[in-house]
Design an enzyme around this catalytic site. Sequence first.
Site, PDB file in Angstrom:
ATOM      1  N   HIS A 197     -20.831  -7.546  12.023  1.00  0.00           N
ATOM      2  CA  HIS A 197     -19.819  -6.489  12.133  1.00  0.00           C
ATOM      3  C   HIS A 197     -20.332  -5.158  12.687  1.00  0.00           C
ATOM      4  O   HIS A 197     -19.556  -4.366  13.197  1.00  0.00           O
ATOM      5  CB  HIS A 197     -19.064  -6.292  10.804  1.00  0.00           C
ATOM      6  CG  HIS A 197     -19.800  -5.508   9.756  1.00  0.00           C
ATOM      7  ND1 HIS A 197     -20.632  -6.097   8.845  1.00  0.00           N
ATOM      8  CD2 HIS A 197     -19.820  -4.185   9.484  1.00  0.00           C
ATOM      9  CE1 HIS A 197     -21.131  -5.166   8.039  1.00  0.00           C
ATOM     10  NE2 HIS A 197     -20.664  -3.993   8.411  1.00  0.00           N
ATOM     11  N   GLU A 199     -21.534  -1.891  17.562  1.00  0.00           N
ATOM     12  CA  GLU A 199     -21.581  -0.437  17.379  1.00  0.00           C
ATOM     13  C   GLU A 199     -23.001   0.112  17.474  1.00  0.00           C
ATOM     14  O   GLU A 199     -23.219   1.212  17.976  1.00  0.00           O
ATOM     15  CB  GLU A 199     -21.006  -0.121  15.989  1.00  0.00           C
ATOM     16  CG  GLU A 199     -20.536   1.295  15.877  1.00  0.00           C
ATOM     17  CD  GLU A 199     -19.859   1.523  14.532  1.00  0.00           C
ATOM     18  OE1 GLU A 199     -20.029   2.610  13.999  1.00  0.00           O
ATOM     19  OE2 GLU A 199     -19.187   0.610  14.040  1.00  0.00           O
ATOM     20  N   ASP A 200     -23.978  -0.667  16.985  1.00  0.00           N
ATOM     21  CA  ASP A 200     -25.328  -0.118  16.870  1.00  0.00           C
ATOM     22  C   ASP A 200     -26.302  -0.576  17.949  1.00  0.00           C
ATOM     23  O   ASP A 200     -27.434  -0.111  17.996  1.00  0.00           O
ATOM     24  CB  ASP A 200     -25.921  -0.510  15.493  1.00  0.00           C
ATOM     25  CG  ASP A 200     -25.133   0.120  14.346  1.00  0.00           C
ATOM     26  OD1 ASP A 200     -24.465   1.134  14.611  1.00  0.00           O
ATOM     27  OD2 ASP A 200     -25.190  -0.392  13.223  1.00  0.00           O
ATOM     28  N   ASP A 243     -17.083  -4.385   3.328  1.00  0.00           N
ATOM     29  CA  ASP A 243     -18.020  -3.402   3.893  1.00  0.00           C
ATOM     30  C   ASP A 243     -17.939  -2.113   3.059  1.00  0.00           C
ATOM     31  O   ASP A 243     -18.944  -1.519   2.670  1.00  0.00           O
ATOM     32  CB  ASP A 243     -17.593  -3.143   5.354  1.00  0.00           C
ATOM     33  CG  ASP A 243     -18.401  -2.047   6.028  1.00  0.00           C
ATOM     34  OD1 ASP A 243     -19.632  -2.088   5.914  1.00  0.00           O
ATOM     35  OD2 ASP A 243     -17.805  -1.166   6.670  1.00  0.00           O
ATOM     36  N   ASP A 275      -4.190  -0.771 -25.793  1.00  0.00           N
ATOM     37  CA  ASP A 275      -4.636  -2.028 -25.171  1.00  0.00           C
ATOM     38  C   ASP A 275      -5.836  -1.768 -24.271  1.00  0.00           C
ATOM     39  O   ASP A 275      -5.764  -1.872 -23.072  1.00  0.00           O
ATOM     40  CB  ASP A 275      -3.504  -2.731 -24.417  1.00  0.00           C
ATOM     41  CG  ASP A 275      -2.791  -1.780 -23.477  1.00  0.00           C
ATOM     42  OD1 ASP A 275      -3.144  -0.600 -23.488  1.00  0.00           O
ATOM     43  OD2 ASP A 275      -1.916  -2.224 -22.734  1.00  0.00           O
TER      44      ASP A 275
END
Length: 732
Positions: A84, A88-89, A150, A270
């Site tokens: 994922h 992007e990286d 994520d 409760d």
Amino acid sequence: MIDPEVERKEILRHYRRILKYAKPFLKGNDAKIIKKAFNTSVEAHKDMRRKSGEPYILHPLAVAQIVVEEIGLGTTGIVAALLHDVVEDTDWEFSDIEREFGPKVAKIVEGLTKISGVFEYGTSQQAENFRKMLLTLSDDVRVILIKIADRLHNMRTLDSMPRDKQLKIASETMYLYAPLAHRLGLYAIKSELEDLYLKYTDTETYKDISNKIRQTKSSRNKFIRDFITPIEEELGKHGFEFEIKGRPKSIYSILKKIKKQNITFDEIYDLFAIRIILNVPLESEKAACWQVYSIVTDHYQPNPDRLRDWVSTPKANGYESLHTTVMSKTGQWVEVQIRSKRMDEIAEKGYAAHWKYKAGGPSTSETALEQWINKVREMLETNDSNALEFMDEFRKNLFVEEVFVFTPKGDLIILPDKSTTLDFAFDIHTQIGMQCLGAKVNQKLVPLSYQLKNGDQVEILTSQKQRPTEEWLKFVTTSKARAKIKEYLRDEKRLKAEEGKALVEKRLAELKIENSHHNLNRLLVHFNVHSLPEFYYRIASEKIEPNDIIADIFDPNSEASKTLSKFEPKEFDKEVQKARGIHSDMLVIGENTEKFDYKIATCCNPIPGDDVFGFQTEEAGIVIHRTSCPVAIELLANHGNRIVKTKWTEQQELAFLAGIRIKGSDRVGLVNDVTRIISNSLRVNMRSITIDSDDGFFEGSIMVFVNDTAHLEKLIQRLSKVNGVLLVERFD
């Protein structure tokens, strides 16, 4: 020193754990594809580290682990989770992923990759990102599920982040991801996200409640054992295959109860729920659940107002269960949830579990969850408002209960709670909504604003002449209805504005005044209107007469020109601040310790010692909020880039206004004791005190001036020791 061999073993351990969970459903060469994705990810992130210092690859591995173990996705989900962050990286492109792993995985990774680019003011990069991610809901819901995984891992590892990032990420989570997890049926994840949000935004309260839960653990376990023993024996006699779990409520839900019902921790009846999970075939689930209900209520008295039957009509996110609250032998209320193994898996794993059961099951009809996703799709496709407005609409549709109503022919329609007849009309068809005059509910005539109740049968009355008005927006709760009405009104307004523009041009020509940008601006200032389209619209709808436009407005020396804007909000704020005794060297704002001009938010009234952050606004400069302020969630979630780190300087001898709520049993002289402690022993000045007494019980609120949170805390402790006082707390 970092030992590469130790790290390599750690990475492999995580990878093998994923395979262990995936093993039951692996087919063909699934294992090979997962291995390939793992190797690709290791290679892509090989030189990267997280803020905590550990190798970056551990993040995609952890997300893949959550995806397979806690959400229950299959091979495609695991592969997409491992990849994922790759695009992007690194210099990998979507086309590379498609070539190596196929179009499905590429599409999911694309949905998960943030958008970047230039954003105009008034929109928000995060809101745009959310919108893009939600648009992929139409293609593949796995995008959202992996995104939630994520986010869950980011929240679990938030300790290593700087404070402003913690606030931004936590608030964003609370604003969007927790409601999304809830809507997709991921209850365990939703609860954990809420608890983690609390841990970072209101650490004191979080620690306080978790300590109390810990302290009561052994007595709670004994209580659960005693409570379930007779039920276990009885279920055994009836030959049921079952499992019983007792679990405490989440910290966040306990806090919500304390605030909503205005009670203390010890008064929550409760605190935990008992869950009975039956191993029964699909066709006998419903009968088995009711049989177990009968067994439980033979032993314990049920509370008739607390029976919830989501077995006959599941919630819109597919949740099925039978809930009842019963009185234990020790006089405590206990929530009992009865469900089958299938229902339990759907309750824990939500959407992914649906598919598993749907694929193998006989039913091919749309589940309520798929209907909801289709509604979201429709909303996404018809919505042309800006990203922030869109996010607001979307959220309104997340955290809602449902109302079940019927058409005249008896078809069931599920709408969000508090929906009106007008929402119902739009749900059936946009055109019917646009021409809706009113409705008949259970044969009686009702207005457009009538709020539907479970079991209502609704018939819509229409007219060709009917048109939506601004007021309609007050009558609707569903996004579809709201979006359609807004769209119609926008078009109407645009047409009206065109008419208004022509009228203004005609009037300026009569006055022989040039139709220039400068002159139009003078008109806006004179009539105190924020934009030209709005001004034209007001002219066309006769809120402003064309003849009100006079030549004097354009003459710099005339009276009309001098009385321009009458409002100076900043001056007013400064006065308020002066009255509250806050001035500019009390806070350190931003990275540099220079003094900024700021104002204190009136929604949460922070005082020194409170956990605070600064927020840059266009109009008022920097505004200081408490991190636990209700407004903060939205600001931090949508405009993280405008957050400024802020902390109090060491100041004393200054007074800040704070509110204290106090409750207890009424007695002669009580008010006297309370006021004596406030003014004598702690030398605190009071601004106001109101106390109501009813049947020997009193409730009051006191406004006091204190130096900081420590001073306030001391005052609260002293007051709680007063004879007859049961509760003392700060309020905003």
